[in-house]
Structure formats: C-alpha cells, structure tokens
Scaffold this active site. Structure first.
Site, PDB file in Angstrom:
ATOM      1  N   ARG A 258     105.153 -94.625  53.104  1.00 38.38           N
ATOM      2  CA  ARG A 258     103.877 -95.315  53.338  1.00 38.38           C
ATOM      3  C   ARG A 258     103.850 -95.925  54.734  1.00 38.38           C
ATOM      4  NH1 ARG A 258     101.176 -95.041  48.595  1.00 38.38           N
ATOM      5  NH2 ARG A 258     102.487 -95.077  46.718  1.00 38.38           N
TER       6      ARG A 258
ATOM      7  N   ILE B 249     103.219 -98.565  57.510  1.00 37.96           N
ATOM      8  CA  ILE B 249     103.415-100.017  57.445  1.00 37.96           C
ATOM      9  C   ILE B 249     102.106-100.775  57.674  1.00 37.96           C
ATOM     10  CG2 ILE B 249     104.003-100.473  59.871  1.00 37.96           C
ATOM     11  CD1 ILE B 249     106.476-102.036  58.747  1.00 37.96           C
TER      12      ILE B 249
ATOM     13  N   ASN C  77      98.304 -87.113  65.681  1.00 43.85           N
ATOM     14  CA  ASN C  77      97.985 -87.588  67.018  1.00 43.85           C
ATOM     15  C   ASN C  77      99.041 -87.057  67.979  1.00 43.85           C
ATOM     16  OD1 ASN C  77      95.762 -89.157  66.134  1.00 43.85           O
ATOM     17  ND2 ASN C  77      97.157 -90.771  65.481  1.00 43.85           N
TER      18      ASN C  77
ATOM     19  N   GLU D 109     101.549 -93.188  68.973  1.00 46.35           N
ATOM     20  CA  GLU D 109     102.348 -94.373  69.310  1.00 46.35           C
ATOM     21  C   GLU D 109     103.838 -94.153  69.075  1.00 46.35           C
ATOM     22  OE1 GLU D 109     100.613 -97.507  67.024  1.00 46.35           O
ATOM     23  OE2 GLU D 109      98.841 -97.639  68.306  1.00 46.35           O
ATOM     24  N   VAL D 110     104.171 -93.387  68.068  1.00 46.78           N
ATOM     25  CA  VAL D 110     105.583 -93.158  67.742  1.00 46.78           C
ATOM     26  C   VAL D 110     105.979 -91.758  68.203  1.00 46.78           C
ATOM     27  CG1 VAL D 110     107.290 -92.997  65.891  1.00 46.78           C
ATOM     28  CG2 VAL D 110     105.486 -94.734  65.777  1.00 46.78           C
TER      29      VAL D 110
ATOM     30  N   HIS E 100     104.454 -86.744  63.358  1.00 46.15           N
ATOM     31  CA  HIS E 100     104.175 -87.205  61.999  1.00 46.15           C
ATOM     32  C   HIS E 100     102.777 -86.798  61.595  1.00 46.15           C
ATOM     33  CE1 HIS E 100     103.446 -90.383  64.961  1.00 46.15           C
ATOM     34  NE2 HIS E 100     102.406 -90.759  64.229  1.00 46.15           N
TER      35      HIS E 100
ATOM     36  N   HIS F  11      99.693 -87.827  59.312  1.00 50.17           N
ATOM     37  CA  HIS F  11      99.083 -88.910  58.539  1.00 50.17           C
ATOM     38  C   HIS F  11      98.318 -88.303  57.362  1.00 50.17           C
ATOM     39  CE1 HIS F  11      99.224 -92.253  61.658  1.00 50.17           C
ATOM     40  NE2 HIS F  11      99.350 -91.217  62.462  1.00 50.17           N
TER      41      HIS F  11
HETATM   42  P1  5GP Z   1     100.525 -92.724  65.654  1.00 46.54           P
HETATM   43  O1  5GP Z   1      99.555 -93.642  66.329  1.00 46.54           O
HETATM   44  O2  5GP Z   1     101.797 -92.552  66.460  1.00 46.54           O
HETATM   45  O3  5GP Z   1      99.920 -91.440  65.217  1.00 46.54           O
HETATM   46  O4  5GP Z   1     100.908 -93.434  64.300  1.00 46.54           O
HETATM   47  C1  5GP Z   1     102.081 -94.180  64.122  1.00 46.54           C
HETATM   48  C2  5GP Z   1     101.962 -94.815  62.756  1.00 46.54           C
HETATM   49  O5  5GP Z   1     103.249 -95.267  62.388  1.00 46.54           O
HETATM   50  C3  5GP Z   1     101.030 -96.015  62.726  1.00 46.54           C
HETATM   51  O6  5GP Z   1     100.031 -95.807  61.730  1.00 46.54           O
HETATM   52  C4  5GP Z   1     101.954 -97.180  62.383  1.00 46.54           C
HETATM   53  O7  5GP Z   1     101.346 -98.133  61.528  1.00 46.54           O
HETATM   54  C5  5GP Z   1     103.128 -96.492  61.718  1.00 46.54           C
HETATM   55  N1  5GP Z   1     104.394 -97.151  61.900  1.00 46.54           N
HETATM   56  C6  5GP Z   1     104.933 -97.578  63.077  1.00 46.54           C
HETATM   57  N2  5GP Z   1     106.147 -98.108  62.885  1.00 46.54           N
HETATM   58  C7  5GP Z   1     106.403 -98.011  61.549  1.00 46.54           C
HETATM   59  C8  5GP Z   1     107.513 -98.382  60.746  1.00 46.54           C
HETATM   60  O8  5GP Z   1     108.524 -98.920  61.211  1.00 46.54           O
HETATM   61  N3  5GP Z   1     107.420 -98.136  59.416  1.00 46.54           N
HETATM   62  C9  5GP Z   1     106.329 -97.524  58.866  1.00 46.54           C
HETATM   63  N4  5GP Z   1     106.341 -97.319  57.543  1.00 46.54           N
HETATM   64  N5  5GP Z   1     105.256 -97.167  59.589  1.00 46.54           N
HETATM   65  C10 5GP Z   1     105.301 -97.401  60.920  1.00 46.54           C
END
Ligand code: 5GP
Length: 119
Positions: free
Chosen positions: A31, A33, A89, A97-98, A102, A104
């Site tokens: 899930r 966060i 993304n 961001e990460v 991944h 979603h």
């Molecule tokens: P992005 O913007 O990279 O597509 O999405 C990164 C997602 O990772 C965001 O929705 C953010 O809330 C989630 N996220 C970031 N760090 C963590 C974490 O340590 N644990 C979990 N479960 N989700 C994370």
C-alpha cells in the site's frame, strides 16, 4: 546498508516496513504510504529498474507479472468491477519521485479525468 539500494528494494527485502499485499520472486505489491484513493497499491519489480525509460527486452516477463498482479489485487480489493487506474510516472516531467519503477493501482472511487491540467 548498501547505499545503492532504492527504498522500494529495501521494502521488497523487508528491510523497511510496508503493508505488503503480495510478493513473489519477481514483484512486490504494497500500500502507498500517502494514498490518493481508497485503494492505492504500488507494484514494483524486486530487482531495480529505475524508470520506464530503462526497460529492456529482458524485463518483459516481470512487466507482464506486474500487470497480472495488479489485476489480482484489484479483484481481491473489490474494485475489479467498478474499475480502477494504473499509472506509471516516468522521470521529472512524469512526476516520478521514487527512482525505482512502480505501477500505481488506484481505485475505490471515481477518479475523474486522467490529467488535472491541460497542455
Ligand atoms: P511516484 O510519484 O514516484 O510515481 O510515486 C511514488 C509513490 O511512492 C508516492 O505515491 C508515495 O506516496 C509513495 N511512497 C514514497 N515513499 C514510500 C514509502 O516509504 N513507503 C510506501 N509504502 N510508499 C511510499
């Protein structure tokens, strides 16, 4: 700690806590966060692929696994009939961001138009 390990690799290795819904040799689903919808799950490859732009032919099987696991989790979460959205993304303009690929899985409410802003 291996400084080269992404946070999602560390979650997959159970070195960081997460609400893991599914794991196998290839992928981990947990899930988000900061959920943006009643159901918000991230499906990641266990091995690092940094972005969607880094996908290679050898990744095709794990990418297929990610989509199949998303469908299984959607069914288990009760949103397979109502519908959901799958998002990847990529890099800065994509809002990534990460730096670990991944998928979603978002659902549990009507999600509206795909993009908030127009070009
Ligand atoms: P992005 O913007 O990279 O597509 O999405 C990164 C997602 O990772 C965001 O929705 C953010 O809330 C989630 N996220 C970031 N760090 C963590 C974490 O340590 N644990 C979990 N479960 N989700 C994370």
């Amino acid at each position: 700690m291996d400084q080269g390990m992404s946070i999602f690799q560390r979650i997959a290795r159970r070195e960081l806590p997460a609400d893991i819904l599914y794991q196998d040799d290839w992928v981990t689903a947990f899930r988000d966060i900061h959920p943006a919808a009643p159901v918000h799950v991230l499906i990641v490859p266990n091995q690092l692929i940094v972005t969607a732009a880094d996908v290679l032919p050898e990744h095709e099987a794990v990418l297929g696994r990610m989509l199949r696991v998303a469908a299984d989790i959607a069914r288990a979460e009760g949103i397979a009939e109502s519908g959901y959205r799958l998002i990847v993304n990529c890099k800065a303009d994509g809002g990534q961001e990460v730096p670990h690929l991944h998928l979603h899985l978002l659902g549990g409410r009507p999600l509206g138009p795909m993009l908030q802003c127009k070009a």
